[in-house]
Scaffold this motif. Structure first.
Motif, PDB file in Angstrom:
ATOM      1  N   ILE A 275       0.832  -1.201   0.000  1.00  0.00           N
ATOM      2  CA  ILE A 275       0.000   0.000   0.000  1.00  0.00           C
ATOM      3  C   ILE A 275       0.868   1.252   0.000  1.00  0.00           C
ATOM      4  O   ILE A 275       0.616   2.210  -0.730  1.00  0.00           O
ATOM      5  N   GLN A 276       1.912   1.201   0.815  1.00  0.00           N
ATOM      6  CA  GLN A 276       2.870   2.309   0.861  1.00  0.00           C
ATOM      7  C   GLN A 276       3.330   2.676  -0.549  1.00  0.00           C
ATOM      8  O   GLN A 276       3.322   3.839  -0.948  1.00  0.00           O
ATOM      9  N   GLU A 277       3.675   1.641  -1.292  1.00  0.00           N
ATOM     10  CA  GLU A 277       4.130   1.797  -2.676  1.00  0.00           C
ATOM     11  C   GLU A 277       3.051   2.501  -3.519  1.00  0.00           C
ATOM     12  O   GLU A 277       3.330   3.405  -4.295  1.00  0.00           O
ATOM     13  N   VAL A 278       1.830   2.040  -3.324  1.00  0.00           N
ATOM     14  CA  VAL A 278       0.702   2.574  -4.088  1.00  0.00           C
ATOM     15  C   VAL A 278       0.470   4.047  -3.746  1.00  0.00           C
ATOM     16  O   VAL A 278       0.259   4.890  -4.623  1.00  0.00           O
ATOM     17  N   LEU A 279       0.529   4.355  -2.456  1.00  0.00           N
ATOM     18  CA  LEU A 279       0.300   5.737  -2.020  1.00  0.00           C
ATOM     19  C   LEU A 279       1.370   6.664  -2.569  1.00  0.00           C
ATOM     20  O   LEU A 279       1.096   7.798  -2.941  1.00  0.00           O
ATOM     21  N   GLU A 280       2.586   6.164  -2.631  1.00  0.00           N
ATOM     22  CA  GLU A 280       3.675   6.991  -3.164  1.00  0.00           C
ATOM     23  C   GLU A 280       3.452   7.315  -4.629  1.00  0.00           C
ATOM     24  O   GLU A 280       3.942   8.307  -5.140  1.00  0.00           O
ATOM     25  N   LYS A 281       2.713   6.450  -5.292  1.00  0.00           N
ATOM     26  CA  LYS A 281       2.389   6.707  -6.695  1.00  0.00           C
ATOM     27  C   LYS A 281       1.167   7.607  -6.807  1.00  0.00           C
ATOM     28  O   LYS A 281       0.619   7.821  -7.900  1.00  0.00           O
ATOM     29  N   GLY A 282       0.651   8.073  -5.667  1.00  0.00           N
ATOM     30  CA  GLY A 282      -0.525   8.942  -5.670  1.00  0.00           C
ATOM     31  C   GLY A 282      -1.820   8.204  -5.946  1.00  0.00           C
ATOM     32  O   GLY A 282      -2.802   8.781  -6.372  1.00  0.00           O
ATOM     33  N   LYS A 283      -1.784   6.894  -5.701  1.00  0.00           N
ATOM     34  CA  LYS A 283      -2.995   6.108  -5.943  1.00  0.00           C
ATOM     35  C   LYS A 283      -3.650   5.672  -4.629  1.00  0.00           C
ATOM     36  O   LYS A 283      -3.164   5.979  -3.557  1.00  0.00           O
ATOM     37  N   GLU A 284      -4.728   4.940  -4.780  1.00  0.00           N
ATOM     38  CA  GLU A 284      -5.513   4.589  -3.598  1.00  0.00           C
ATOM     39  C   GLU A 284      -5.568   3.075  -3.379  1.00  0.00           C
ATOM     40  O   GLU A 284      -5.299   2.312  -4.303  1.00  0.00           O
ATOM     41  N   ALA A 285      -5.922   2.698  -2.170  1.00  0.00           N
ATOM     42  CA  ALA A 285      -5.947   1.278  -1.830  1.00  0.00           C
ATOM     43  C   ALA A 285      -7.232   0.907  -1.103  1.00  0.00           C
ATOM     44  O   ALA A 285      -7.732   1.663  -0.286  1.00  0.00           O
ATOM     45  N   ILE A 286      -7.754  -0.268  -1.455  1.00  0.00           N
ATOM     46  CA  ILE A 286      -8.904  -0.818  -0.731  1.00  0.00           C
ATOM     47  C   ILE A 286      -8.446  -2.080  -0.023  1.00  0.00           C
ATOM     48  O   ILE A 286      -7.817  -2.945  -0.638  1.00  0.00           O
ATOM     49  N   VAL A 287      -8.742  -2.169   1.267  1.00  0.00           N
ATOM     50  CA  VAL A 287      -8.417  -3.371   2.021  1.00  0.00           C
ATOM     51  C   VAL A 287      -9.701  -3.930   2.610  1.00  0.00           C
ATOM     52  O   VAL A 287     -10.412  -3.240   3.332  1.00  0.00           O
ATOM     53  N   LEU A 288     -10.008  -5.160   2.276  1.00  0.00           N
ATOM     54  CA  LEU A 288     -11.182  -5.793   2.871  1.00  0.00           C
ATOM     55  C   LEU A 288     -10.730  -6.725   3.985  1.00  0.00           C
ATOM     56  O   LEU A 288      -9.784  -7.480   3.823  1.00  0.00           O
ATOM     57  N   VAL A 289     -11.407  -6.624   5.094  1.00  0.00           N
ATOM     58  CA  VAL A 289     -11.176  -7.541   6.198  1.00  0.00           C
ATOM     59  C   VAL A 289     -12.533  -8.114   6.575  1.00  0.00           C
ATOM     60  O   VAL A 289     -13.550  -7.480   6.345  1.00  0.00           O
ATOM     61  N   PRO A 290     -12.556  -9.310   7.138  1.00  0.00           N
ATOM     62  CA  PRO A 290     -13.828 -10.004   7.338  1.00  0.00           C
ATOM     63  C   PRO A 290     -14.863  -9.194   8.126  1.00  0.00           C
ATOM     64  O   PRO A 290     -15.885  -8.828   7.604  1.00  0.00           O
ATOM     65  N   GLU A 291     -14.618  -8.937   9.346  1.00  0.00           N
ATOM     66  CA  GLU A 291     -15.590  -8.148  10.101  1.00  0.00           C
ATOM     67  C   GLU A 291     -14.771  -7.359  11.076  1.00  0.00           C
ATOM     68  O   GLU A 291     -14.342  -7.831  12.109  1.00  0.00           O
ATOM     69  N   ILE A 292     -14.561  -6.125  10.701  1.00  0.00           N
ATOM     70  CA  ILE A 292     -13.474  -5.389  11.305  1.00  0.00           C
ATOM     71  C   ILE A 292     -13.704  -5.065  12.769  1.00  0.00           C
ATOM     72  O   ILE A 292     -12.762  -4.909  13.530  1.00  0.00           O
ATOM     73  N   SER A 293     -14.948  -5.027  13.171  1.00  0.00           N
ATOM     74  CA  SER A 293     -15.174  -4.719  14.579  1.00  0.00           C
ATOM     75  C   SER A 293     -14.523  -5.786  15.450  1.00  0.00           C
ATOM     76  O   SER A 293     -14.226  -5.566  16.606  1.00  0.00           O
ATOM     77  N   LEU A 294     -14.311  -6.940  14.837  1.00  0.00           N
ATOM     78  CA  LEU A 294     -13.711  -8.022  15.591  1.00  0.00           C
ATOM     79  C   LEU A 294     -12.192  -7.893  15.661  1.00  0.00           C
ATOM     80  O   LEU A 294     -11.554  -8.574  16.421  1.00  0.00           O
ATOM     81  N   THR A 295     -11.634  -7.067  14.837  1.00  0.00           N
ATOM     82  CA  THR A 295     -10.187  -6.976  14.810  1.00  0.00           C
ATOM     83  C   THR A 295      -9.726  -5.535  14.954  1.00  0.00           C
ATOM     84  O   THR A 295      -9.198  -4.947  14.028  1.00  0.00           O
ATOM     85  N   PRO A 296      -9.938  -4.967  16.135  1.00  0.00           N
ATOM     86  CA  PRO A 296      -9.444  -3.607  16.364  1.00  0.00           C
ATOM     87  C   PRO A 296      -7.938  -3.538  16.147  1.00  0.00           C
ATOM     88  O   PRO A 296      -7.406  -2.485  15.810  1.00  0.00           O
TER      89      PRO A 296
END
Length: 803
Positions: free
Chosen positions: A306-327
């Motif tokens: 993602i770091q790499e992507v951000l440096e290119k001025g782009k965006e990232a989507i990260v899906l996690v199963p049910e995030i409330s469960l993984t603070p």
DNA sequence: AGCACGCCGACT
DNA sequence: GTCGGCGTGCTC
């Protein structure tokens, strides 16, 4: 371009098409595709999405758009196209797909009101109803006992008319700020004029003399220990002024996250990330499957990609199963990328979801971490899409549109020419098979970053335990290990794999089981309010004191709920401190985090819970993991039950000994010989994959074939079977005979729900390009019956649960 | 879907 | 006549 094509907010097959509207002069320059509009539709007003602009229409009598609701389009060109694809692919309506891509609050609510148009007297009862008002809500009329015909007459005489309203659910949050209303020296002067006893006012002004900047009212009150009334007085005197400012609700306080920095990657991680970075660099699409054992550092790979992507001025989507469960997951992303991250998950309020969505839309953030629907984040320059715990079933939406986030991710990845990364310790057979075939690029991480071995797993045969006279739910070994672990001052996670079991109520004398009167399913006992509840239709009744069949008073609730485990645990080892985590104890908002925090602070020895504790928890002091009944979901009527068992056991094993201390796992089971239990204890994914593939091939299940599930429901049992039979018959004729199987009619696992009988037709196919078209045809064929006799046909392409 | 309109049978 | 119930057709 003065005509707009609109998909209107009506969920009906016959309306599943665009409708053309004239764009009024005042909107011509403003309106673009992807915006929401209010349009007249028959006699009412509804919202819709503009999907196209044009100069001519085949219709001659066009109505005008009433109002444009957005300044910026809520759906980009890409998302409009994507929504269409999702709708076509899942056989749902366009409007349903578009609405699923947006936060709830953007969906309008409709209301009717009655307007009085005349000063002349209305019929007595109507006059009484209006009670001098010019507008009343339609509900008010409905609640009155005035016949509709009377209203109809008044409408015809134009004394009354109906207003169709479109109401927005959007509520923006405002915070009141207070600031000086005069130059500071004037404030200082006015201090003199205040009465001697006005100490609070002095204090307030004194504050502003030192800090002349605007401040949130709440903070001000705390800082100066004053009340709202004092501020009010000063505002009235013209010394202060207040204003309201719109703010984002902030479910996560950025400051609370400690900043983290990229770690040095291990050789394996380096090898895995390299090809991903290469695709990012070249702006090419590809799907990567990162198969990494728990603790192998998948997340760090995501972060650096993602770091790499951000440096290119782009965006990232990260899906996690049910995030409330993984603070912990949120923490890692917020810690690395700070306020560049938006978080989207189901535990947020609708308002919070909307705010996070707006941060994405306005590009204030460039990373979104979220559950399934975050895959529709309105980014326009995506550089990477990551799906963590790729095997999780929550990525499949269970109501319409029944899409799979993985499919959508790949579609978006192709559009944006960016890599899609699927990560899992236990990939789905579908994904791993594709990786084997070379459709996906496989990266394997079989070493943990801390070089620690995976914890030792021992399997306990509960049948032997029973033979040797131990009738409790804890085997001798587990009991001893728990005691030893506690003696060492270490902690324990106990998993009750409860799916398939529930706390049903049975009479010990006659064996009578309390079932729902509307569904073919046992009622579930809820201790909290001593009620029996149906999980399918929400029917509720009080827990009976005697059996309704035989009047015996030995009617009890059964099943190994977490409550019972807790009770028997405290009987067995009274000194042990237990935190119980299940639906009951985590219902309240934030309860989840609180319990986990308590456990992390070592306020308890044992964390006892269901599936939800198996995922993503990372406690250094946990050295023992116990699974009470490993096989309870092995025998469910689901071809994925072995896979799910393997996944769960592997995952929960990974919870033990994640840090310095060595871990130990004890699995209790009645079927120790089962391959998914055996192989998970050896951490042998590859062997499990081969064996399970063998079975899938033999019984023709995915990934060897594709599935489609048609569920027919009807109030009449015989009719339900009849219609399913006809569907099976029709499909059998049109599909490719050699490679496609049409099964049915089969009763659905829960045959009756809400007094409707459910039968299904399953289609197993390899290559069936016309299948969607044919299923659509069937649905059209039965349109009349669907309306007339309450027949319902639902279709799930690639079902996950065969319910 | 949700609304209007029209037809019909039942009711006071 | 008045009321409600139901079937039909339409929505740019």
């Amino acid at each position: 371009m003065n005509i707009a094509s609109v998909i209107v907010d009506v969920q009906a097959k016959s309306i599943n098409q665009t409708f053309d509207y004239l764009i009024p002069e005042r909107y011509v320059d403003i309106l673009t595709t992807g915006m929401r509009v209010i349009v007249p539709f028959g006699p009412r007003k509804i919202t819709g999405f503009v999907v196209g602009l044009k100069d001519n229409s085949e219709f001659d009598k066009l109505k005008e758009i009433i109002e444009v609701l957005d300044i910026e389009p809520v759906l980009t060109e890409e998302l409009l196209e994507l929504g269409k694809w999702v709708a076509d692919d899942t056989l749902t309506m366009y409007i349903t797909a578009y609405q699923a891509m947006l936060p709830q609050v953007l969906k309008a609510q409709y209301k009717k009101e009655l307007v009085r148009n005349t000063d002349e007297r209305l019929p007595e009862d109507l006059e009484f109803l209006f009670a001098g008002r010019d507008y009343i809500s339609f509900e008010e009329f409905e609640q009155s006992s005035i016949p509709y015909s009377k209203l109809q007459k008044a409408i015809q005489e134009t004394a009354i008319s109906i207003n169709y309203l479109v109401k927005s659910k959007i509520t923006k949050k405002y915070v009141t700020f207070v600031e000086p209303n005069k130059e500071i020296y004037l404030i200082e002067e006015s201090l003199m004029d205040l009465p001697q006893n006005a100490t609070k006012q002095r204090e307030l002004l004194g504050y502003f003399i030192k800090h002349p900047n605007p401040i949130e009212q709440g903070k001000l009150l705390k800082l100066t220990n004053t009340t709202r009334s004092t501020i009010k007085t000063l505002i009235e005197k013209g010394l202060l002024r207040e204003y309201k400012q719109e703010v984002y609700r902030n479910p996560y306080d950025e400051n609370a996250f400690e900043r983290t920095y990229p770690l040095t990657l291990t050789e394996q991680q380096e090898r895995a990330i390299l090809p991903i970075k290469e695709k990012i660099e070249k702006q090419e699409h590809d799907v990567f499957l990162v198969h990494g054992v728990t603790g192998s550092g998948k997340t760090e790979i995501y972060l650096q990609a993602i770091q790499e992507v951000l440096e290119k001025g782009k965006e990232a989507i990260v899906l996690v199963p049910e995030i409330s469960l993984t603070p912990q997951m949120v923490k890692r992303f917020k810690g690395r990328f700070g306020d560049k991250v938006a978080v989207m998950h189901s535990a947020l309020s609708n308002g919070e979801k909307y705010d996070e969505w707006r941060k994405i839309q306005s590009k204030e953030v460039s990373v979104v971490v979220g559950a399934r629907s975050a895959i529709f984040a309105p980014f326009e320059n995506i550089g990477i899409i990551i799906i963590d715990e790729e095997h999780e079933t929550t990525y499949k939406q269970e109501d319409q549109p029944r899409y799979h986030a993985r499919d959508v991710a790949i579609k978006r990845g192709q559009y944006h020419q960016c890599p899609v990364v699927l990560g899992s310790a236990t990939p789905t057979l579908e994904s791993f098979a594709r990786a084997q075939k070379g459709v996906y690029t496989l990266a394997t991480l079989d070493k943990r970053t801390n070089e620690k071995e995976m914890p030792e797993v021992s399997i306990v045969d509960m049948r032997e335990e029973l033979h040797s006279g131990n009738r409790s739910m804890f085997s001798q070994v587990l009991k001893e290990s728990i005691e030893q672990t506690i003696a060492r001052g270490e902690q324990i996670v106990l998993l009750l794999n409860r799916r398939g079991y529930s706390t049903f109520v049975m009479c010990r004398d006659c064996g009578h089981v309390k079932e729902c009167p509307h569904c073919d399913i046992a009622l579930t006992y809820h201790k909290r309010n001593n009620q029996l509840k149906c999980h399918y239709c929400s029917y509720e009744e009080p827990m009976p004191n005697v059996c309704p069949e035989c009047s015996s008073d030995s009617i009890r609730y059964f099943g190994t709920g977490t409550q019972r485990v807790e009770e028997s645990l405290s009987q067995l080892m009274p000194h042990v401190r237990v935190i119980r985590m299940d639906v009951d104890t985590t219902r309240k908002k934030g309860a989840h985090e609180k319990l986990l925090k308590q456990f992390a602070n070592k306020e308890a020895d044992i964390l006892l819970g269901t599936q939800m504790i198996a995922k993503g928890l990372d406690f250094g002091n946990v050295t023992l993991v116990g699974v009470l009944t490993a096989d309870s979901m092995l025998h469910l009527p689901d071809f994925r039950s072995s896979e799910k068992t393997f996944q769960l056991l592997t995952q929960v094993s990974g919870r033990a000994g994640r840090h310095e201390l060595p871990g130990q796992v004890i699995i209790q089971t009645y079927t120790p010989e089962h391959y998914s239990i055996q192989l998970s204890s050896q951490y042998d994914y590859k062997q499990f994959f081969l064996q399970e593939m063998h079975i899938r091939r033999k019984f023709r299940y995915p990934p060897y074939v594709f599935l489609a599930l048609i569920t027919v429901s009807h109030p009449n049992h015989v009719r339900a079977i009849q219609f399913t039979q006809r569907i099976v018959h029709y499909l059998s004729k049109v599909v490719q005979e050699e490679t496609t199987t049409v099964l049915g009619p089969t009763p659905s696992p829960v045959t009756r729900v809400k007094d409707r009988y459910r039968y299904q037709c399953m289609i197993k196919y390899k290559n069936e390009p016309d299948l969607r078209r044919n299923i659509k045809k069937i649905i059209n064929l039965y349109e009349e019956e669907m309306r007339k006799e309450n027949l319902l046909i639902t279709v799930d392409m690639q079902p996950y649960h065969l319910m």
